[in-house]
Design a protein around this motif. Structure first.
Motif, PDB file in Angstrom:
ATOM      1  N   GLU A 191       0.834  -1.199   0.000  1.00 56.27           N
ATOM      2  CA  GLU A 191       0.000   0.000   0.000  1.00 56.27           C
ATOM      3  C   GLU A 191       0.867   1.246   0.000  1.00 56.27           C
ATOM      4  O   GLU A 191       2.023   1.222   0.406  1.00 56.27           O
ATOM      5  CB  GLU A 191      -0.927   0.031   1.224  1.00 56.27           C
ATOM      6  CG  GLU A 191      -2.114  -0.886   1.119  1.00 56.27           C
ATOM      7  CD  GLU A 191      -3.200  -0.569   2.139  1.00 56.27           C
ATOM      8  OE1 GLU A 191      -3.104   0.471   2.827  1.00 56.27           O
ATOM      9  OE2 GLU A 191      -4.159  -1.357   2.240  1.00 56.27           O
ATOM     10  N   SER A 192       0.265   2.361  -0.472  1.00 60.64           N
ATOM     11  CA  SER A 192       0.972   3.629  -0.551  1.00 60.64           C
ATOM     12  C   SER A 192      -0.019   4.770  -0.409  1.00 60.64           C
ATOM     13  O   SER A 192      -1.213   4.621  -0.676  1.00 60.64           O
ATOM     14  CB  SER A 192       1.711   3.731  -1.892  1.00 60.64           C
ATOM     15  OG  SER A 192       2.290   5.011  -2.062  1.00 60.64           O
ATOM     16  N   LYS A 193       0.496   5.946  -0.006  1.00 53.93           N
ATOM     17  CA  LYS A 193      -0.332   7.143   0.054  1.00 53.93           C
ATOM     18  C   LYS A 193      -0.129   8.031  -1.163  1.00 53.93           C
ATOM     19  O   LYS A 193      -0.940   8.930  -1.417  1.00 53.93           O
ATOM     20  CB  LYS A 193      -0.018   7.933   1.324  1.00 53.93           C
ATOM     21  CG  LYS A 193      -0.390   7.203   2.612  1.00 53.93           C
ATOM     22  CD  LYS A 193      -0.047   8.045   3.838  1.00 53.93           C
ATOM     23  CE  LYS A 193      -0.414   7.317   5.121  1.00 53.93           C
ATOM     24  NZ  LYS A 193      -0.063   8.123   6.330  1.00 53.93           N
ATOM     25  N   ASP A 194       0.961   7.783  -1.908  1.00 50.41           N
ATOM     26  CA  ASP A 194       1.269   8.654  -3.038  1.00 50.41           C
ATOM     27  C   ASP A 194       1.664   7.923  -4.318  1.00 50.41           C
ATOM     28  O   ASP A 194       1.967   8.557  -5.329  1.00 50.41           O
ATOM     29  CB  ASP A 194       2.383   9.635  -2.655  1.00 50.41           C
ATOM     30  CG  ASP A 194       3.665   8.930  -2.219  1.00 50.41           C
ATOM     31  OD1 ASP A 194       3.766   7.701  -2.369  1.00 50.41           O
ATOM     32  OD2 ASP A 194       4.572   9.627  -1.721  1.00 50.41           O
ATOM     33  N   GLY A 195       1.683   6.589  -4.284  1.00 51.88           N
ATOM     34  CA  GLY A 195       2.058   5.827  -5.457  1.00 51.88           C
ATOM     35  C   GLY A 195       3.550   5.696  -5.672  1.00 51.88           C
ATOM     36  O   GLY A 195       3.978   5.074  -6.649  1.00 51.88           O
ATOM     37  N   ILE A 196       4.333   6.256  -4.767  1.00 52.23           N
ATOM     38  CA  ILE A 196       5.790   6.220  -4.905  1.00 52.23           C
ATOM     39  C   ILE A 196       6.450   5.468  -3.756  1.00 52.23           C
ATOM     40  O   ILE A 196       7.257   4.559  -3.975  1.00 52.23           O
ATOM     41  CB  ILE A 196       6.357   7.653  -5.005  1.00 52.23           C
ATOM     42  CG1 ILE A 196       5.839   8.321  -6.289  1.00 52.23           C
ATOM     43  CG2 ILE A 196       7.885   7.636  -4.987  1.00 52.23           C
ATOM     44  CD1 ILE A 196       6.187   9.784  -6.413  1.00 52.23           C
ATOM     45  N   THR A 197       6.100   5.822  -2.535  1.00 52.01           N
ATOM     46  CA  THR A 197       6.631   5.139  -1.355  1.00 52.01           C
ATOM     47  C   THR A 197       5.636   4.067  -0.925  1.00 52.01           C
ATOM     48  O   THR A 197       4.502   4.371  -0.553  1.00 52.01           O
ATOM     49  CB  THR A 197       6.848   6.131  -0.195  1.00 52.01           C
ATOM     50  OG1 THR A 197       7.754   7.160  -0.628  1.00 52.01           O
ATOM     51  CG2 THR A 197       7.437   5.414   1.012  1.00 52.01           C
ATOM     52  N   TRP A 198       6.067   2.811  -0.991  1.00 49.53           N
ATOM     53  CA  TRP A 198       5.176   1.681  -0.750  1.00 49.53           C
ATOM     54  C   TRP A 198       5.562   0.938   0.516  1.00 49.53           C
ATOM     55  O   TRP A 198       6.744   0.757   0.812  1.00 49.53           O
ATOM     56  CB  TRP A 198       5.216   0.714  -1.938  1.00 49.53           C
ATOM     57  CG  TRP A 198       4.626   1.297  -3.182  1.00 49.53           C
ATOM     58  CD1 TRP A 198       5.266   2.054  -4.123  1.00 49.53           C
ATOM     59  CD2 TRP A 198       3.265   1.204  -3.608  1.00 49.53           C
ATOM     60  NE1 TRP A 198       4.390   2.427  -5.114  1.00 49.53           N
ATOM     61  CE2 TRP A 198       3.154   1.916  -4.827  1.00 49.53           C
ATOM     62  CE3 TRP A 198       2.133   0.571  -3.088  1.00 49.53           C
ATOM     63  CZ2 TRP A 198       1.949   2.018  -5.521  1.00 49.53           C
ATOM     64  CZ3 TRP A 198       0.940   0.671  -3.782  1.00 49.53           C
ATOM     65  CH2 TRP A 198       0.849   1.393  -4.986  1.00 49.53           C
ATOM     66  N   GLU A 199       4.539   0.517   1.269  1.00 51.59           N
ATOM     67  CA  GLU A 199       4.744  -0.261   2.490  1.00 51.59           C
ATOM     68  C   GLU A 199       4.371  -1.717   2.240  1.00 51.59           C
ATOM     69  O   GLU A 199       3.295  -2.015   1.723  1.00 51.59           O
ATOM     70  CB  GLU A 199       3.898   0.309   3.632  1.00 51.59           C
ATOM     71  CG  GLU A 199       4.277   1.728   4.034  1.00 51.59           C
ATOM     72  CD  GLU A 199       3.456   2.229   5.205  1.00 51.59           C
ATOM     73  OE1 GLU A 199       2.638   1.431   5.734  1.00 51.59           O
ATOM     74  OE2 GLU A 199       3.602   3.400   5.581  1.00 51.59           O
ATOM     75  N   ARG A 200       5.277  -2.608   2.619  1.00 53.57           N
ATOM     76  CA  ARG A 200       5.056  -4.049   2.472  1.00 53.57           C
ATOM     77  C   ARG A 200       5.095  -4.708   3.847  1.00 53.57           C
ATOM     78  O   ARG A 200       5.867  -4.302   4.711  1.00 53.57           O
ATOM     79  CB  ARG A 200       6.146  -4.674   1.598  1.00 53.57           C
ATOM     80  CG  ARG A 200       6.077  -4.306   0.146  1.00 53.57           C
ATOM     81  CD  ARG A 200       7.243  -4.870  -0.636  1.00 53.57           C
ATOM     82  NE  ARG A 200       8.427  -4.027  -0.569  1.00 53.57           N
ATOM     83  CZ  ARG A 200       9.562  -4.274  -1.208  1.00 53.57           C
ATOM     84  NH1 ARG A 200       9.684  -5.366  -1.948  1.00 53.57           N
ATOM     85  NH2 ARG A 200      10.585  -3.452  -1.127  1.00 53.57           N
ATOM     86  N   THR A 201       4.255  -5.722   4.013  1.00 55.48           N
ATOM     87  CA  THR A 201       4.256  -6.483   5.274  1.00 55.48           C
ATOM     88  C   THR A 201       4.402  -7.977   5.028  1.00 55.48           C
ATOM     89  O   THR A 201       4.290  -8.771   5.950  1.00 55.48           O
ATOM     90  CB  THR A 201       2.953  -6.223   6.063  1.00 55.48           C
ATOM     91  OG1 THR A 201       1.833  -6.610   5.270  1.00 55.48           O
ATOM     92  CG2 THR A 201       2.838  -4.756   6.441  1.00 55.48           C
ATOM     93  N   GLY A 202       4.614  -8.361   3.781  1.00 55.82           N
ATOM     94  CA  GLY A 202       4.779  -9.773   3.460  1.00 55.82           C
ATOM     95  C   GLY A 202       3.473 -10.524   3.283  1.00 55.82           C
ATOM     96  O   GLY A 202       3.466 -11.757   3.235  1.00 55.82           O
ATOM     97  N   ILE A 203       2.344  -9.797   3.163  1.00 53.81           N
ATOM     98  CA  ILE A 203       1.047 -10.453   2.984  1.00 53.81           C
ATOM     99  C   ILE A 203       1.012 -11.171   1.643  1.00 53.81           C
ATOM    100  O   ILE A 203       1.266 -10.571   0.597  1.00 53.81           O
ATOM    101  CB  ILE A 203      -0.094  -9.429   3.051  1.00 53.81           C
ATOM    102  CG1 ILE A 203      -0.180  -8.807   4.452  1.00 53.81           C
ATOM    103  CG2 ILE A 203      -1.424 -10.070   2.682  1.00 53.81           C
ATOM    104  CD1 ILE A 203      -1.151  -7.647   4.540  1.00 53.81           C
ATOM    105  N   THR A 204       0.698 -12.469   1.662  1.00 57.44           N
ATOM    106  CA  THR A 204       0.552 -13.249   0.430  1.00 57.44           C
ATOM    107  C   THR A 204      -0.927 -13.351   0.078  1.00 57.44           C
ATOM    108  O   THR A 204      -1.728 -13.806   0.874  1.00 57.44           O
ATOM    109  CB  THR A 204       1.148 -14.659   0.589  1.00 57.44           C
ATOM    110  OG1 THR A 204       2.545 -14.552   0.849  1.00 57.44           O
ATOM    111  CG2 THR A 204       0.937 -15.480  -0.678  1.00 57.44           C
ATOM    112  N   CYS A 205      -1.269 -12.921  -1.131  1.00 53.70           N
ATOM    113  CA  CYS A 205      -2.662 -12.965  -1.592  1.00 53.70           C
ATOM    114  C   CYS A 205      -2.977 -14.279  -2.294  1.00 53.70           C
ATOM    115  O   CYS A 205      -3.996 -14.900  -2.018  1.00 53.70           O
ATOM    116  CB  CYS A 205      -2.930 -11.794  -2.530  1.00 53.70           C
ATOM    117  SG  CYS A 205      -2.771 -10.177  -1.745  1.00 53.70           S
TER     118      CYS A 205
END
Length: 316
Positions: A191-205
């Motif tokens: 997820e991101s708030k601006d499309g540039i800096t993205w946060e990952r938590t290792g969630i597998t879909c």
């Protein structure tokens, strides 16, 4: 269920940057009369670049224009995309078009490494300039080997803020099979708030199962309150030569875009018996066209046979 409409485009190999492949197609409407389809194509060294064709919006089987130059080519020596720039997802942002793409980088032991970059067009999608020389996303503690082929969706929250959502391929290991390094990759979430800096938590879909060792290009749409994902999936062994092991289209559903229920038997589309998509179906993109869901997809040879389309059958 989907109704196949046939092959649309295969490169004739006459252009130096486009000797083979029309891979990972993406539909981008430019007018009521024309639909542009971006795709990855390869030169004689197998390096990917991004280009497009334009189709008759009233008859998608008719190619009206073939662009004669790349919109985005491989990066400089040493960069994450020095051996290829493969498009994945396009987002309209005011007068700009943002292209999230996969950068290719050769590896001596694992064949290749991939990362996700961002390029921006300010001339209506004819050319794209890199927003940064480096990748937005690369391998990490959650993505051990490489990361690629993002699908990006921008949603507006109740307070008016934007929530950028990404589903992407995450390679978690390499195994040597029949003397060849084979990647294993699933679909993860960021997820991101601006499309540039993205946060990952290792969630597998979408993960591995008894057959699935690799999942190709997630394509997520929102149909009412339900998230739907189409993707391609295959085994790690003999997938280049065996129809039983090669790519086919899969399907999953989710209420929140994070936890997914895999329903591959409801994908509603199968490989043909003797046509351009008889041994593989892969790398699909879904879009609304004339009020109907339409699917672009690749066939045999990972896009070497070109791309075609199908339309969703009307419910009785």
């Amino acid at each position: 269920m989907w109704i196949k409409k046939g092959l649309i485009y295969k490169t004739d190999g006459q252009l130096p940057f486009s000797r083979t492949h029309a891979q990972v197609p993406f539909a981008y409407p430019i007018s009521d009369e024309r639909l542009r389809v971006y795709f990855a194509t390869r030169d004689e060294n197998r390096s990917s670049s991004t280009s497009f064709v334009e189709l008759d919006a009233n008859d998608l089987s008719k190619v009206l224009y073939v662009h004669d130059k790349p919109c985005l080519s491989k990066g400089a020596v040493g960069m994450f995309d020095e051996t290829g720039a493969m498009p994945s997802w396009f987002i309209k942002r005011g007068d700009e078009i943002w292209l999230y793409y996969t950068g290719w980088n050769k590896s001596e032991t694992a064949w290749y490494r991939l990362g996700i970059g961002l390029a921006i067009s300010r001339d209506g999608g004819l050319t794209f300039e890199r927003a940064y020389d480096g990748p937005l996303l690369d391998r990490s503690i959650y993505d051990q080997v490489w990361i690629a082929q993002p699908c990006v969706m921008v949603e507006t929250e109740a307070d008016g803020t934007e929530r950028w959502r990404m589903w992407y391929l995450s390679c978690t290991k390499i195994e040597i099979i029949n003397g060849h390094p084979e990647p294993f990759y699933n679909v993860k979430y960021a997820e991101s708030k601006d499309g540039i800096t993205w946060e990952r938590t290792g969630i597998t879909c979408i993960g591995y199962n008894e057959f699935t060792d690799a999942i190709g290009r997630p394509a997520v749409i929102k149909d009412g309150d339900l998230y739907k994902m189409y993707y391609s999936y295959r085994s790690a062994t003999d997938f280049r030569t065996s129809v039983e092991k090669s790519y086919r289209i899969g399907y999953a559903e989710s209420k929140d875009g994070i936890t997914w229920d895999r329903k591959d038997n409801q994908a509603g589309i199968e490989r043909s018996t003797d046509d351009w998509d008889s041994s593989m179906m892969d790398y699909c993109h879904l879009f609304q066209h004339h009020g109907q869901w339409t699917m672009l997809y690749n066939g045999n040879g990972f896009g070497a046979s070109g791309f075609g389309y199908a339309v969703q059958a009307e419910e009785e």
